[in-house]
Each structure stands twice: as structure tokens, then as C-alpha cells.
Design an enzyme around this catalytic site. Structure first.
Site, short mmCIF file in Angstrom:
data_model
loop_
_atom_site.label_atom_id
_atom_site.label_comp_id
_atom_site.label_asym_id
_atom_site.label_seq_id
_atom_site.Cartn_x
_atom_site.Cartn_y
_atom_site.Cartn_z
N ASP A 178 92.99 7.88 53.64
CA ASP A 178 93.32 6.51 53.23
C ASP A 178 92.46 5.61 54.12
O ASP A 178 91.44 6.08 54.65
CB ASP A 178 94.83 6.24 53.41
CG ASP A 178 95.28 4.92 52.78
OD1 ASP A 178 95.42 4.86 51.55
OD2 ASP A 178 95.49 3.92 53.51
N LYS A 217 102.97 14.45 48.98
CA LYS A 217 101.51 14.28 48.88
C LYS A 217 101.20 12.81 49.05
O LYS A 217 101.83 11.96 48.42
CB LYS A 217 101.03 14.76 47.50
CG LYS A 217 99.54 14.63 47.29
CD LYS A 217 98.82 15.91 47.59
CE LYS A 217 97.34 15.72 47.79
NZ LYS A 217 96.93 15.28 49.14
N SER A 228 93.09 14.87 44.19
CA SER A 228 93.57 15.67 45.32
C SER A 228 94.39 16.84 44.80
O SER A 228 94.30 17.96 45.32
CB SER A 228 94.45 14.82 46.24
OG SER A 228 93.66 14.11 47.16
N GLN A 282 103.86 5.83 46.38
CA GLN A 282 103.27 7.14 46.09
C GLN A 282 104.17 8.00 45.21
O GLN A 282 103.69 8.79 44.40
CB GLN A 282 102.99 7.86 47.42
CG GLN A 282 101.96 8.95 47.36
CD GLN A 282 100.53 8.44 47.39
OE1 GLN A 282 100.20 7.57 48.18
NE2 GLN A 282 99.69 8.96 46.53
N LYS A 321 103.42 9.71 52.91
CA LYS A 321 102.33 8.93 53.49
C LYS A 321 102.43 9.05 55.00
O LYS A 321 103.51 9.31 55.53
CB LYS A 321 102.46 7.46 53.09
CG LYS A 321 101.19 6.66 53.23
CD LYS A 321 100.27 6.84 52.03
CE LYS A 321 98.92 6.20 52.27
NZ LYS A 321 98.07 6.22 51.06
N THR A 360 88.99 7.81 43.35
CA THR A 360 89.85 6.62 43.25
C THR A 360 89.09 5.48 42.58
O THR A 360 89.60 4.84 41.65
CB THR A 360 90.38 6.20 44.63
OG1 THR A 360 90.93 7.35 45.27
CG2 THR A 360 91.44 5.14 44.50
P1 NDP Z 1 88.37 2.54 53.73
O1 NDP Z 1 88.83 2.61 55.12
O2 NDP Z 1 87.30 3.43 53.25
O3 NDP Z 1 87.93 1.06 53.37
C1 NDP Z 1 88.81 -0.03 53.49
C2 NDP Z 1 88.04 -1.30 53.21
O4 NDP Z 1 88.95 -2.40 53.18
C3 NDP Z 1 87.02 -1.61 54.28
O5 NDP Z 1 85.97 -2.33 53.69
C4 NDP Z 1 87.81 -2.48 55.24
O6 NDP Z 1 87.01 -3.34 56.01
C5 NDP Z 1 88.66 -3.28 54.28
N1 NDP Z 1 89.92 -3.65 54.94
C6 NDP Z 1 90.86 -2.81 55.46
N2 NDP Z 1 91.86 -3.50 56.00
C7 NDP Z 1 91.54 -4.79 55.82
C8 NDP Z 1 92.17 -5.99 56.16
N3 NDP Z 1 93.36 -6.01 56.80
N4 NDP Z 1 91.57 -7.16 55.80
C9 NDP Z 1 90.38 -7.16 55.14
N5 NDP Z 1 89.73 -6.02 54.79
C10 NDP Z 1 90.29 -4.88 55.13
O7 NDP Z 1 89.69 2.72 52.85
P2 NDP Z 1 89.81 3.11 51.30
O8 NDP Z 1 88.68 2.56 50.53
O9 NDP Z 1 90.11 4.55 51.23
O10 NDP Z 1 91.17 2.35 50.92
C11 NDP Z 1 91.17 1.03 50.39
C12 NDP Z 1 92.48 0.77 49.65
O11 NDP Z 1 92.63 1.73 48.59
C13 NDP Z 1 93.75 0.91 50.50
O12 NDP Z 1 94.72 0.00 50.00
C14 NDP Z 1 94.20 2.33 50.20
O13 NDP Z 1 95.58 2.51 50.44
C15 NDP Z 1 93.87 2.40 48.72
N6 NDP Z 1 93.75 3.75 48.16
C16 NDP Z 1 92.86 4.65 48.68
C17 NDP Z 1 92.74 5.89 48.11
C18 NDP Z 1 91.70 6.87 48.55
O14 NDP Z 1 91.56 7.90 47.89
N7 NDP Z 1 90.95 6.62 49.61
C19 NDP Z 1 93.63 6.33 47.01
C20 NDP Z 1 94.46 5.28 46.48
C21 NDP Z 1 94.53 4.05 47.07
P3 NDP Z 1 86.58 -2.90 57.50
O15 NDP Z 1 85.66 -1.74 57.34
O16 NDP Z 1 85.94 -4.10 58.08
O17 NDP Z 1 87.87 -2.52 58.19
#
Ligand code: NDP
Length: 450
Positions: free
Chosen positions: A165, A89, A382, A110, A125, A208
């Protein structure tokens, strides 16, 4: 040389080209030795050698046709890391920086995170180096269909259940789910984060971000404090950041920043979550659009950040919530946060803090909630979606949110009690790692050499 160091050295030599994976392994292995000393069966059964190698890595070609009629080629992956305590998962990430090493870091994390939730799910993943930015809806659909043509034979409701993600939200999960259904003719809970009218769970979108705030509340409660009235710095502007801000406001705190890959918004009056949702979820625009809609908000592009620092962490705050991506908070940022009086860091993103930043937080004695504990609410919910799908039922928002809240309280208790058991009270890095590890390692021993 200790067992954990020996295994880490061997991995470092073998996977020197996968720095994120090695960083994640180092963070975990550097805390496990006390548990390994306490139970020699772990070394005898070569648990570290086995738990650091994915059971299976699937690497495939994704070919699709863009709106101009041009053939596009991407690389797709699924890392099925460990299935000792349940089906694999973990999310799918669509981002140009995706490669096998990044997905191995995320899959490794994970394993322990899923174990900590107390639910029966293994670690996995996946994703692709596909960049969803600037693509039309039709291009996203065709890419998701091409991705699933390759992936569908390796997943299933009791085999491997991907979720979202970075770059994979409700829209992408919908297209992936439709493609899986067409290819298999099976209507099953094979993906989570689905739309509410085809098997999705209420509160999964929020889980999250909400869970990270629930975790911060528990850390602060144990210190006789709370989030009420606290000024909070949040990075990211995606799924996790948006719902982290929403819950912070609900509990009486004030998030004053959000950021994306292009810049940072700072508004001392607080972030307007409804406008943020409009900009990011509906318009899929940059944060410059947010600044247009909210006159009190100041937008600073990345090019104007202070050298070597992330602007978000230079803003004076009581609590920090990194919710964007890996290694977005370095030692300089950690020092700035601490010098500005930050008392609490709860990680919504995966591995957002570098190892020396983590060490600075631990040395300072502030409340520090590592990602695998603090952001486990997403995968936990999830699993609640899987439970609802398996029983063909649908729970109310409050039921799911209530279960999520309890899970986060239990994760905190488990990590805090384990830290105490090993004589390092308050060190939730060690507590979470050992608590997550023991359950998986014991299951691996019980199931034999497979
Ligand atoms: P989204 O794609 O919804 O949002 C990601 C955000 O982070 C955007 O604002 C993006 O900006 C920014 N971002 C991504 N990559 C970069 C980078 N290299 N430099 C600067 N900003 C960056 O993703 P999530 O919110 O789902 O995920 C965010 C984090 O949370 C990740 O680390 C993910 O692994 C973790 N996570 C997510 C979960 C979930 O349920 N979604 C669960 C547990 C952890 P822009 O739009 O400009 O790319």
C-alpha cells in the site's frame, strides 16, 4: 431510529477518536438500510455490530537500528477485520500518519472490496508509522526485518496474506518476504506483490491503476461514451497513479496531471509515463525532478494551491482519477470538477473523496465509481498471485491482465445491477456496498456465532 443509525451512533460514541474509521463506516452503513429491511435476519444476527468490530487487532513494537547506530522505535499493526469468506487479505501501509483508526478504516473497506472481487478473501490491513522517505536501502531492510519479527506468527498463506500500500512497494515486499522465510523456514505465498523471480505475478504492479481505468470504461460504456480522447486529471504519483496514467494513454485518453505530497505537475500535452517511472520508481525523487526532465510540464508546490482546494481538481478535465490518499478531494474540489464539465470520477485511492464530495457527485448524476469497486483490481490480482503460488504455476501477463479485466467488468455489473434492484439506478455507492455486504453477511450467518 433505524438499525443502521443505531449501530453507527454506538460506534461514534465508542470510537470518536478514530475519525477515518467512522467516516468509512458511515459511508457504508448509510446505504445498507434497504438491504437490512429486505432481510431481517441481518439485524436478528447482529451483523452490523459484528462486521464493524475487527476480529482481532495486533499492535506491536518495532525496534531497529539506523545507519548512524541509533535505536529507532515505531509502532506496527495488523487489523484482521473479517474472515467470513476467506483468509484476511489487505495491504501494509508505511506512512507517518498510520494509526489504528486509519488501518481500521482501510480494513473495513477491504471487507466489502474483497467480497466484490468474487474471490474467496477476507478483509485485513496493517502497517506502521515508519516513514520510508529519506531512508537508505539498508535502513528499509532492517525496518522490514524488525517488522516481520513481530508479524510473522500471525500470518500465513491460508491465514492472512498482506500486500503493499502507500510506502510499501516491491522493494519492501521483497525484504518482508525474505524475513518471513528466514523466521519460518517456509517458502509459501504469504505476501503478494512479490518479485517475479520468487513467486510474484505478472501484472500485479499494474493492476490497481489498470483496474481503475477498466472500471471507468465500463461506467462510460453504459452511458454510450468512452475514455477515448478524454482529458483526465490524475492525483498521486505512486504505484496506482503511474499505472492509471499508463492505461489511460493505452486506451486513447490523455492524463494531464500527477501530484505528490509536495506539489502538482500539469502538462496540457499529457504526462510522460516513462519519465514519471524513472523519477518515482528508479530515482525515488520529488516531482520537481519530473519538471526538470519535461520542459512543457508546470510544477506548482502545495503552498501555492488555491485556498481549501487541491490544484489537480482545478484543472479542466473530462474525467478525474484520485489516486493518492484519503480525503484528498473535498466538496469544493467536487464542485470545481463538476463546474468544469467533468463527467466521470473513478477512485484509485481508498476513500479519496469526503462524504459531501461523494454526495455532490451522486446528485449530479455523473459516472462515479467508488474506491471499493473501482480500485479492487489490485487485491483481485493479489488473489490471482495466491492462486498461482498455491498451484506452483506462473501465468503470462496477458492471462493475468485478461482475468483482471473480466473481474472489473463483473464488479461493475454486480454494483450496477444491485443499484437497479434497490431502485437507485446508477448509484454505485449503494450498489457496491450492498453487493459486497450481502455475501459476507450471509457467510457470517451460515457459520454461526464464533
Ligand atoms: P504509493 O506510496 O506508491 O504512492 C502514494 C502517492 O500518494 C505518492 O505520490 C504520495 O506522495 C501521495 N501521497 C501519499 N500520502 C499523501 C498525503 N497525505 N498527501 C498528499 N499526497 C500523498 O502508494 P499507492 O499508489 O500504492 O497508493 C495510493 C492509494 O491507492 C492509497 O489510498 C492506497 O490505499 C490505494 N490503493 C493502493 C493499492 C495498491 O495496490 N498499491 C490497491 C488499492 C488501493 P509522496 O511520494 O510525496 O508521499
Amino acid at each position: 431510529m433505524s438499525y443502521s443509525q443505531q449501530v453507527f451512533d454506538e460506534l461514534s460514541a465508542r470510537y470518536s477518536y478514530q475519525p477515518e474509521f467512522l467516516q468509512a463506516v458511515q459511508e457504508v452503513l448509510s446505504t445498507l438500510q434497504p438491504a437490512l429491511d429486505k432481510n431481517p435476519a441481518y439485524q436478528k444476527n447482529k451483523i452490523l455490530e459484528r462486521i464493524t468490530e475487527p476480529e482481532r487487532v495486533i499492535h506491536f513494537l518495532v525496534q531497529w537500528v539506523d545507519d548512524k547506530g541509533e535505536i529507532q522505535v515505531n509502532r506496527g499493526y495488523r487489523v484482521q477485520f473479517n474472515s467470513a469468506i476467506g483468509p484476511y487479505k489487505g495491504g501494509l501501509r508505511f506512512h507517518p500518519t498510520v494509526n489504528e483508526g486509519v488501518l481500521k478504516f482501510l480494513g473495513f473497506e477491504q471487507i466489502f472490496k474483497n467480497s466484490l472481487t468474487g474471490t474467496p478473501i477476507g478483509g485485513g490491513k496493517g502497517g506502521s508509522d515508519f516513514d520510508p522517505k529519506g531512508k537508505s536501502d539498508n535502513e528499509i531492510m532492517r525496518f522490514c526485518q524488525a517488522f516481520m519479527v513481530q508479524l510473522f506468527r500471525y500470518i500465513g498463506a491460508t491465514v492472512d496474506v498482506p500486500a503493499g500500500d502507500i510506502g510499501v512497494g516491491g522493494r519492501e515486499i521483497g525484504y518482508l518476504y525474505g524475513a518471513y522465510k528466514r523466521l519460518t523456514t517456509s517458502y509459501e505465498g504469504v505476501l503478494t506483490g512479490k518479485g517475479l523471480n520468487f513467486g510474484g505475478s505478472l501484472a500485479r504492479t499494474e493492476a490497481t491503476g489498470y483496474g481503475t481505468v477498466y472500471f471507468a470504461q465500463e461506467m462510460l460504456k453504459d452511458r454510450g461514451d468512452s475514455l477515448e480522447g478524454k482529458v483526465c486529471a490524475v492525483s498521486g504519483a505512486g504505484n496506482v497513479a503511474i499505472y492509471c496514467c499508463e492505461k489511460l494513454i493505452q486506451v486513447g485518453a490523455k492524463p494531464v496531471t500527477v501530484s505528490d505530497s509536495r506539489g502538482t505537475i500539469y502538462d496540457p500535452n499529457g504526462i510522460n509515463v516513462e519519465i514519471l517511472k524513472q523519477v518515482k520508481e528508479v530515482e525515488r525523487a520529488s516531482l520537481t525532478r519530473y519538471a526538470e526532465l519535461v520542459p512543457t510540464a508546470k510544477y506548482t508546490p502545495v503552498a501555492e494551491y488555491p485556498e481549501g482546494k487541491h490544484l489537480v481538481w482545478t484543472i479542466k478535465c473530462d474525467a478525474a482519477f484520485p489516486c493518492a490518499t484519503q480525503n484528498e478531494l473535498n466538496l469544493e474540489d467536487a464542485k470545481t470538477l463538476l463546474a468544469n464539465g467533468c463527467k466521470c470520477v473513478a477512485e484509485g485511492a481508498n476513500m479519496p473523496s469526503t462524504i459531501d464530495a461523494i454526495n455532490a457527485f451522486l446528485a449530479s448524476g455523473i459516472a462515479y465509481g467508488p474506491a471499493k469497486a473501482a480500485n479492487a483490481g489490485g487485491v483481485a490480482t493479489s488473489q490471482l498471485e495466491m492462486e498461482q503460488n498455491a498451484s506452483m504455476s506462473a501465468w503470462t501477463f496477458d492471462e493475468v491482465d485478461g482475468k483482471l479485466h473480466n473481474i472489473m467488468i463483473n464488479i461493475y455489473k454486480n454494483a450496477a445491477e444491485t443499484a437497479k434492484e434497490f431502485g437507485v439506478e446508477g448509484n454505485l455507492v449503494l450498489g457496491a456496498n450492498i453487493a459486497g455486504f450481502r455475501k459476507v453477511a450471509d457467510a457470517m450467518i451460515a457459520q454461526g456465532v464464533l
